[in-house]
Design a protein around this motif. Structure first.
Motif, PDB file in Angstrom:
ATOM      1  N   ALA A 132       0.862  -1.186   0.000  1.00 17.01           N
ATOM      2  CA  ALA A 132       0.000   0.000   0.000  1.00 17.01           C
ATOM      3  C   ALA A 132       0.895   1.233   0.000  1.00 17.01           C
ATOM      4  O   ALA A 132       2.018   1.208   0.493  1.00 17.01           O
ATOM      5  N   SER A 133       0.373   2.325  -0.551  1.00 19.54           N
ATOM      6  CA  SER A 133       1.113   3.586  -0.570  1.00 19.54           C
ATOM      7  C   SER A 133       0.130   4.732  -0.692  1.00 19.54           C
ATOM      8  O   SER A 133      -0.951   4.567  -1.251  1.00 19.54           O
ATOM      9  N   ASN A 134       0.509   5.896  -0.154  1.00 21.09           N
ATOM     10  CA  ASN A 134      -0.374   7.054  -0.325  1.00 21.09           C
ATOM     11  C   ASN A 134       0.045   7.859  -1.549  1.00 21.09           C
ATOM     12  O   ASN A 134       1.073   7.582  -2.190  1.00 21.09           O
ATOM     13  N   ALA A 135      -0.748   8.864  -1.881  1.00 24.33           N
ATOM     14  CA  ALA A 135      -0.531   9.615  -3.124  1.00 24.33           C
ATOM     15  C   ALA A 135       0.833  10.298  -3.138  1.00 24.33           C
ATOM     16  O   ALA A 135       1.506  10.338  -4.172  1.00 24.33           O
ATOM     17  N   LEU A 136       1.260  10.830  -1.989  1.00 28.07           N
ATOM     18  CA  LEU A 136       2.529  11.551  -1.957  1.00 28.07           C
ATOM     19  C   LEU A 136       3.707  10.600  -2.121  1.00 28.07           C
ATOM     20  O   LEU A 136       4.709  10.947  -2.756  1.00 28.07           O
ATOM     21  N   ALA A 137       3.608   9.394  -1.588  1.00 24.17           N
ATOM     22  CA  ALA A 137       4.668   8.403  -1.781  1.00 24.17           C
ATOM     23  C   ALA A 137       4.763   7.995  -3.246  1.00 24.17           C
ATOM     24  O   ALA A 137       5.869   7.807  -3.781  1.00 24.17           O
ATOM     25  N   ARG A 138       3.628   7.856  -3.908  1.00 16.60           N
ATOM     26  CA  ARG A 138       3.651   7.487  -5.317  1.00 16.60           C
ATOM     27  C   ARG A 138       4.224   8.621  -6.165  1.00 16.60           C
ATOM     28  O   ARG A 138       4.895   8.389  -7.164  1.00 16.60           O
ATOM     29  N   ALA A 139       3.953   9.874  -5.765  1.00 11.38           N
ATOM     30  CA  ALA A 139       4.518  11.010  -6.493  1.00 11.38           C
ATOM     31  C   ALA A 139       6.018  11.111  -6.264  1.00 11.38           C
ATOM     32  O   ALA A 139       6.771  11.480  -7.163  1.00 11.38           O
ATOM     33  N   LEU A 140       6.459  10.777  -5.062  1.00  8.10           N
ATOM     34  CA  LEU A 140       7.873  10.879  -4.715  1.00  8.10           C
ATOM     35  C   LEU A 140       8.691   9.756  -5.341  1.00  8.10           C
ATOM     36  O   LEU A 140       9.800   9.996  -5.853  1.00  8.10           O
ATOM     37  N   LEU A 141       8.178   8.538  -5.328  1.00  5.47           N
ATOM     38  CA  LEU A 141       8.934   7.370  -5.772  1.00  5.47           C
ATOM     39  C   LEU A 141       8.464   6.925  -7.155  1.00  5.47           C
ATOM     40  O   LEU A 141       9.082   7.225  -8.159  1.00  5.47           O
ATOM     41  N   THR A 142       7.371   6.199  -7.205  1.00  5.19           N
ATOM     42  CA  THR A 142       6.781   5.763  -8.467  1.00  5.19           C
ATOM     43  C   THR A 142       5.351   5.345  -8.204  1.00  5.19           C
ATOM     44  O   THR A 142       4.989   5.022  -7.068  1.00  5.19           O
ATOM     45  N   ASP A 143       4.515   5.352  -9.224  1.00  5.84           N
ATOM     46  CA  ASP A 143       3.114   4.982  -9.052  1.00  5.84           C
ATOM     47  C   ASP A 143       2.973   3.474  -9.175  1.00  5.84           C
ATOM     48  O   ASP A 143       2.853   2.922 -10.273  1.00  5.84           O
ATOM     49  N   TRP A 144       2.988   2.823  -8.019  1.00  6.96           N
ATOM     50  CA  TRP A 144       2.939   1.362  -8.006  1.00  6.96           C
ATOM     51  C   TRP A 144       1.657   0.836  -8.630  1.00  6.96           C
ATOM     52  O   TRP A 144       1.634  -0.287  -9.149  1.00  6.96           O
ATOM     53  N   THR A 145       0.563   1.616  -8.587  1.00  3.59           N
ATOM     54  CA  THR A 145      -0.716   1.125  -9.090  1.00  3.59           C
ATOM     55  C   THR A 145      -0.706   0.939 -10.604  1.00  3.59           C
ATOM     56  O   THR A 145      -1.593   0.287 -11.149  1.00  3.59           O
ATOM     57  N   LEU A 146       0.274   1.521 -11.297  1.00  6.67           N
ATOM     58  CA  LEU A 146       0.364   1.361 -12.747  1.00  6.67           C
ATOM     59  C   LEU A 146       1.134   0.096 -13.143  1.00  6.67           C
ATOM     60  O   LEU A 146       1.229  -0.208 -14.325  1.00  6.67           O
TER      61      LEU A 146
END
Length: 308
Positions: A132-146
C-alpha cells in the motif's frame, strides 16, 4: 540442507572479510595467501575445534548451539542485524518450500496512510513487496498502481527502473542496503518460493544485484535519512521511520518527513500541491506529476503485491 548451506556461505564470507589485524591476531605474513582469517584461527577465537567449525562451513553440522552462534558473532564483530541473520541461518532447516498466503493490508491502515497528506507513507510486506502507498509516496517514488501486481516490489524498482537511479544521488548505498534487507528476510524465510523467483530475476537482469547478493552485508531498516532528486521539484532530504505492525506479520509502515523550514520541506510541500492539483484536475484521471519511467507498465490495478 539449504538453510545450512546458506549458513556455511555466510560464515565463509565473514571469515574472508575479517583481517587478522582486525581480529586482534598477530599474523605472520609469510605463507598467507588471502587477507581473511584461516579456519583454525576462527575456531581458536570462537573456542571450538577446527573440525567442528569446518563442518559448520561445509553444512555438515545441523544444530549449532546458541553459545556457538554468539561466539562466532563476536569473532566476526557482527552488528545486531548481522547477528540476528546468523541466528536465523543456524536454525534447524525446514522441509521444502512452502507457499505463503497472500498478504492483505487492513482497511484502517489504508485510511491511515491516505490521511497523511504531508508525509509520504507506504507499507512493505514480504520480499519488500509494496502492499500500500499514499498519493505523496507514489509522487515521490513511483506509481505502483500502474504496475502489474507482481512487479510492485521496492527492491525490483530500485534495480530495474532507470528512474530509481536518477531518484537517489546515493543510489549504490541505497541499493546495497536494500539487498542487505532482502538477505535478512531470506534468513528468516528460506522456504519462500517467491523469494527465489525474485532473486533469480534480479541476478539475471542486474550485475550490481548479483555482486552484492554474493556478499554478506545485512541491513535492517529502522530509521534513517535518504537524499532524493525529484524531476518536478528538485532535491529533497527525508528522514524515515520504519514501524513494524504487530498485528500484521511481515508488514512494515514507512513514514517520511522533512525538517520544518528547510528547502526540502518546501520542495515536498510543492510536490504535495502538484499532486493534489493533478488528482483534482477536471477531466483527468488520478495520477502523479512527472511520473518516473517503469520497466513494464501494466493495467491500473490496486490489489496487493501478492495478488495472482
Amino acid at each position: 540442507m539449504a538453510g545450512h548451506s546458506d549458513l556455511g556461505r555466510f560464515l565463509r564470507r565473514c571469515r574472508a572479510d575479517l583481517t587478522p589485524e582486525a581480529a586482534g591476531i598477530a599474523a605472520a605474513t609469510q605463507g598467507r595467501r588471502v587477507r581473511g582469517l584461516r579456519r583454525e584461527e576462527v575456531a581458536l577465537l570462537a573456542g571450538v575445534s577446527v573440525d567442528y567449525y569446518t563442518r559448520l562451513e561445509q553444512g555438515r553440522h545441523t544444530s549449532p548451539s546458541a553459545a556457538v552462534v554468539d561466539a562466532l558473532a563476536r569473532v566476526f564483530r557482527l552488528d545486531a542485524a548481522a547477528r540476528a541473520h546468523l541466528a536465523d541461518l543456524a536454525r534447524p532447516a525446514r522441509r521444502g518450500s512452502q507457499q505463503m498466503p497472500a498478504q492483505r493490508v487492513r482497511p484502517a491502515m489504508h485510511q491511515l496512510i491516505a490521511s497523511m497528506t504531508e508525509h509520504p507513507a507506504l507499507i512493505l510486506g514480504r520480499r519488500t513487496d509494496v502492499l500500500a502507498s499514499n498519493a505523496l509516496a507514489r509522487a515521490l517514488l513511483t506509481d505502483w498502481t500502474l504496475l502489474p501486481p507482481r512487479h510492485r516490489n521496492y527492491i525490483r524498482w530500485v534495480f530495474l527502473d532507470p528512474g530509481a537511479r536518477d531518484a537517489f544521488p546515493d543510489w549504490p548505498t541505497v541499493a546495497a542496503d536494500v539487498v542487505g534487507t532482502l538477505r535478512l528476510y531470506a534468513g528468516r524465510h528460506p522456504d519462500d518460493p517467491r523469494l527465489g523467483e525474485l532473486v533469480g530475476e534480479l541476478s539475471i537482469k542486474s550485475p550490481e544485484f548479483r555482486t552484492w547478493w554474493n556478499g554478506r552485508h545485512v541491513h535492517e531498516r529502522t530509521h534513517g535519512t535518504k537524499r532524493m532528486n525529484h524531476p518536478a521539484v528538485g532535491p529533497i532530504t527525508l528522514r524515515y521511520e520504519a514501524l513494524a505492525l504487530p498485528g500484521d506479520p511481515d508488514q512494515t509502515l514507512f513514514v517520511y518527513a522533512t525538517d520544518p523550514g528547510s528547502p526540502s520541506h518546501d520542495n515536498l510541500r510543492l510536490l504535495g500541491s502538484l499532486t493534489a492539483r493533478t488528482r483534482t484536475a477536471p477531466g483527468r484521471a488520478a495520477s502523479t506529476p512527472s511520473p518516473r519511467t517503469h520497466e513494464a507498465p501494466g493495467a491500473s490495478t490496486t490489489g496487493p503485491a501478492d495478488s495472482p
